[in-house]
Design an enzyme around this catalytic site. Structure first.
Site, PDB file in Angstrom:
ATOM      1  CB  ILE A  31      -0.890  -0.264   1.187  1.00  0.00           C
ATOM      2  CG1 ILE A  31      -2.231   0.799   1.096  1.00  0.00           C
ATOM      3  CG2 ILE A  31      -0.263   0.380   2.671  1.00  0.00           C
ATOM      4  CD1 ILE A  31      -3.228   0.562   2.185  1.00  0.00           C
ATOM      5  CG  HIS A 100       5.475  -9.151   5.091  1.00  0.00           C
ATOM      6  ND1 HIS A 100       5.341  -9.340   6.581  1.00  0.00           N
ATOM      7  CD2 HIS A 100       6.499  -7.969   4.973  1.00  0.00           C
ATOM      8  CE1 HIS A 100       5.760  -8.323   7.059  1.00  0.00           C
ATOM      9  NE2 HIS A 100       6.172  -7.587   6.069  1.00  0.00           N
ATOM     10  CG  HIS A 102       9.195  -6.080   2.104  1.00  0.00           C
ATOM     11  ND1 HIS A 102       8.453  -5.030   2.144  1.00  0.00           N
ATOM     12  CD2 HIS A 102       9.363  -6.761   3.231  1.00  0.00           C
ATOM     13  CE1 HIS A 102       7.893  -4.708   3.544  1.00  0.00           C
ATOM     14  NE2 HIS A 102       8.685  -5.826   4.130  1.00  0.00           N
TER      15      HIS A 102
HETATM   16  P1  5GP Z   1       7.172  -4.747   7.311  1.00  0.00           P
HETATM   17  O1  5GP Z   1       7.162  -3.362   7.924  1.00  0.00           O
HETATM   18  O2  5GP Z   1       6.432  -5.670   8.273  1.00  0.00           O
HETATM   19  O3  5GP Z   1       8.263  -5.317   6.885  1.00  0.00           O
HETATM   20  O4  5GP Z   1       6.234  -4.767   6.135  1.00  0.00           O
HETATM   21  C1  5GP Z   1       4.944  -4.696   6.198  1.00  0.00           C
HETATM   22  C2  5GP Z   1       4.506  -3.919   4.711  1.00  0.00           C
HETATM   23  O5  5GP Z   1       2.926  -3.571   4.780  1.00  0.00           O
HETATM   24  C3  5GP Z   1       4.749  -2.506   4.836  1.00  0.00           C
HETATM   25  O6  5GP Z   1       5.517  -2.270   3.548  1.00  0.00           O
HETATM   26  C4  5GP Z   1       3.512  -1.581   4.581  1.00  0.00           C
HETATM   27  O7  5GP Z   1       3.360  -0.470   3.643  1.00  0.00           O
HETATM   28  C5  5GP Z   1       2.468  -2.846   4.046  1.00  0.00           C
HETATM   29  N1  5GP Z   1       1.314  -2.685   4.381  1.00  0.00           N
HETATM   30  C6  5GP Z   1       0.747  -2.105   5.792  1.00  0.00           C
HETATM   31  N2  5GP Z   1      -0.739  -2.073   5.640  1.00  0.00           N
HETATM   32  C7  5GP Z   1      -1.058  -2.487   4.435  1.00  0.00           C
HETATM   33  C8  5GP Z   1      -2.354  -2.765   3.835  1.00  0.00           C
HETATM   34  O8  5GP Z   1      -3.460  -2.531   4.393  1.00  0.00           O
HETATM   35  N3  5GP Z   1      -2.529  -3.339   2.508  1.00  0.00           N
HETATM   36  C9  5GP Z   1      -1.189  -3.271   1.951  1.00  0.00           C
HETATM   37  N4  5GP Z   1      -1.434  -3.724   0.632  1.00  0.00           N
HETATM   38  N5  5GP Z   1       0.047  -3.229   2.386  1.00  0.00           N
HETATM   39  C10 5GP Z   1       0.001  -2.756   3.740  1.00  0.00           C
END
Ligand code: 5GP
Ligand code: ZN
Length: 114
Positions: A31, A100, A102
């Site tokens: 997002i 997840h 990236h």
């Molecule tokens: P992290 O910070 O845990 O490695 O990655 C989480 C990712 O999820 C972030 O890049 C963030 O932008 C994405 N993200 C958070 N909320 C949402 C959402 O509601 N939808 C989508 N598609 N991505 C999200």
């Protein structure tokens, strides 16, 4: 997990731009993209962090890389290069506690990451 954002996306409770689905994993566009291509690849099974991966999960977690490879090729990054990264816990930037990958591509990516 009822309070997990990505489980809610898996269950269709929260919309997402899903570009890949299989019996064990899905992929959708981030997002808040940090590159022209920024896709998140997640297992259907809820695993909170890398620290929670068990030997039983090895095939599943490995398969996420195969999905990343396919999407990178589809998005046109196979030759120029792309990055696949999984953050673990807040200190590394993890904000959603459902593992997840990236997939980032479409621009130059510096090393080391911040
Ligand atoms: P992290 O910070 O845990 O490695 O990655 C989480 C990712 O999820 C972030 O890049 C963030 O932008 C994405 N993200 C958070 N909320 C949402 C959402 O509601 N939808 C989508 N598609 N991505 C999200
Ligand atoms: Zn979850």
């Amino acid at each position: 997990m009822s309070d997990c954002l990505f489980c809610k996306i898996l269950e269709g409770e929260i919309p997402a731009d899903i570009i890949y689905e299989s019996e064990t994993a899905i992929a959708f566009r981030d997002i808040n993209p940090q590159a022209p291509t920024h896709v998140l690849i997640i297992p259907r099974r809820h695993i909170a962090t890398i620290n929670d991966i068990t030997p039983d999960d090895e095939k599943l977690v490995g398969s996420l890389y195969s999905v990343a490879k396919e999407i990178a090729a589809t998005e046109g990054h196979a030759e120029d290069g792309y990055r696949v990264v999984m953050n673990c816990n807040e200190g590394a930037g993890q904000s959603v506690f459902h593992i997840h990958l990236h997939l980032l591509g479409g621009r130059g990516l510096g090393w080391p990451p911040g």
